[in-house]
Design an enzyme around this catalytic site. Structure first.
Site, short mmCIF file in Angstrom:
data_model
loop_
_atom_site.label_atom_id
_atom_site.label_comp_id
_atom_site.label_asym_id
_atom_site.label_seq_id
_atom_site.Cartn_x
_atom_site.Cartn_y
_atom_site.Cartn_z
N ASN A 1 23.81 -12.54 65.68
CA ASN A 1 23.60 -13.84 65.04
C ASN A 1 24.32 -14.04 63.72
OD1 ASN A 1 21.96 -12.19 63.58
ND2 ASN A 1 20.05 -13.26 63.99
N LYS B 1 27.81 -10.21 59.84
CA LYS B 1 27.59 -9.15 60.82
C LYS B 1 28.85 -8.87 61.67
CE LYS B 1 22.56 -9.92 61.07
NZ LYS B 1 21.39 -10.10 61.96
N ARG C 1 18.24 -18.90 53.45
CA ARG C 1 17.70 -18.88 54.82
C ARG C 1 17.83 -20.25 55.47
NH1 ARG C 1 15.53 -13.95 56.76
NH2 ARG C 1 14.27 -15.13 58.22
N GLU D 1 17.70 -4.53 49.20
CA GLU D 1 18.87 -4.57 50.08
C GLU D 1 20.18 -4.57 49.28
OE1 GLU D 1 16.41 -6.91 53.60
OE2 GLU D 1 18.01 -7.97 52.55
N THR E 1 16.71 -17.49 63.38
CA THR E 1 17.21 -16.22 63.93
C THR E 1 17.94 -16.44 65.25
OG1 THR E 1 15.27 -15.15 62.95
CG2 THR E 1 16.52 -13.85 64.54
N ARG F 1 24.34 -20.03 61.50
CA ARG F 1 24.06 -19.45 62.82
C ARG F 1 24.33 -20.43 63.96
NH1 ARG F 1 18.77 -15.95 60.92
NH2 ARG F 1 19.84 -13.94 60.67
N HIS G 1 23.07 -12.02 58.05
CA HIS G 1 21.74 -11.59 57.60
C HIS G 1 21.42 -12.33 56.31
CE1 HIS G 1 18.45 -9.07 56.13
NE2 HIS G 1 19.10 -9.02 54.98
N TYR H 1 17.42 -1.28 58.72
CA TYR H 1 16.48 -2.06 59.54
C TYR H 1 15.23 -1.26 59.91
CZ TYR H 1 19.62 -6.08 60.10
OH TYR H 1 20.39 -7.20 59.87
P1 ATP Z 1 18.02 -11.03 59.43
O1 ATP Z 1 16.97 -10.07 58.92
O2 ATP Z 1 19.18 -10.34 60.11
O3 ATP Z 1 18.46 -12.02 58.40
P2 ATP Z 1 15.96 -12.66 60.56
O4 ATP Z 1 15.23 -12.37 59.30
O5 ATP Z 1 16.23 -14.07 60.91
O6 ATP Z 1 17.37 -11.91 60.57
P3 ATP Z 1 14.39 -10.60 61.82
O7 ATP Z 1 13.12 -10.89 62.50
O8 ATP Z 1 14.37 -9.97 60.46
O9 ATP Z 1 15.23 -11.95 61.78
O10 ATP Z 1 15.27 -9.70 62.80
C1 ATP Z 1 16.34 -8.91 62.31
C2 ATP Z 1 17.49 -8.99 63.28
O11 ATP Z 1 17.11 -8.35 64.49
C3 ATP Z 1 17.88 -10.40 63.71
O12 ATP Z 1 18.75 -11.04 62.83
C4 ATP Z 1 18.58 -10.12 65.03
O13 ATP Z 1 19.90 -9.63 64.82
C5 ATP Z 1 17.72 -9.00 65.60
N1 ATP Z 1 16.67 -9.55 66.47
C6 ATP Z 1 15.54 -10.19 66.09
N2 ATP Z 1 14.81 -10.55 67.15
C7 ATP Z 1 15.51 -10.13 68.24
C8 ATP Z 1 15.28 -10.19 69.65
N3 ATP Z 1 14.19 -10.77 70.15
N4 ATP Z 1 16.22 -9.65 70.46
C9 ATP Z 1 17.32 -9.04 69.97
N5 ATP Z 1 17.58 -8.95 68.64
C10 ATP Z 1 16.69 -9.48 67.80
MG MG Z 2 14.95 -10.44 58.53
#
Ligand code: ATP
Ligand code: MG
Length: 138
Positions: free
Chosen positions: A113, A10, A86, A127, A92, A103, A116, A50
């Protein structure tokens, strides 16, 4: 193709100079890079990627962040790729990520973070195809 996943390094990790270290960890964990490019998402493309989170309160912030600078997108191959990747990236929220995860080492906040990782085989394919033509997937 259940042995592939998709990742992005990212904008925060790119800006902080962690791309090389993250790619090294990915290779050391046994993933083969079968497609890779550095690119910069427009707001529109970040919003599309997203879209599943469009109703979440952090969606606007997420789209702004993901379009704030260059990223590295890659398709990775390994047995059990989605789940194992993962595990390698960690939770996350970096405050909850296990020691030694990408992370934990490189993320600064739950929003910024570092990386992805796809959450299912189906999404890994969707994706990967979002960023790479078939001619760019090896
Ligand atoms: P990713 O999809 O990026 O691998 P993830 O699957 O761990 O991450 P998701 O729930 O899919 O988490 O959320 C997508 C992205 O949105 C997160 O990686 C983070 O960048 C952002 N995000 C998620 N929750 C929050 C939050 N509470 N506040 C701010 N940003 C958030
Ligand atoms: Mg995700």
């Amino acid at each position: 193709m259940s042995n592939r996943t998709f990742t992005m390094i990212k904008p925060d990790a790119t800006k902080n100079g962690h791309t090389g270290a993250i790619l090294q960890m990915i290779n050391a964990a046994g993933f083969r890079i079968v497609g890779m490019k550095m690119t910069w998402l427009s707001k529109e493309k970040a919003g599309e990627f997203y879209a599943v989170h469009a109703a979440r309160p952090f969606y606007g912030e997420l789209v702004d962040f993901m379009s704030s600078g260059p990223i590295t997108a890659a398709i990775l191959e390994k047995d059990n790729a989605v789940e194992d990747f993962r595990k390698l990236i960690g939770a996350t929220n970096p405050a909850e990520a296990a020691d030694g995860t990408i992370r934990k080492l490189f993320a600064t906040s739950i929003g910024e973070n570092a990386v992805h990782g796809s959450d299912s085989n189906e999404n890994a394919l969707i994706e990967g195809d979002f960023f790479f033509s078939k001619l760019e997937q090896f």
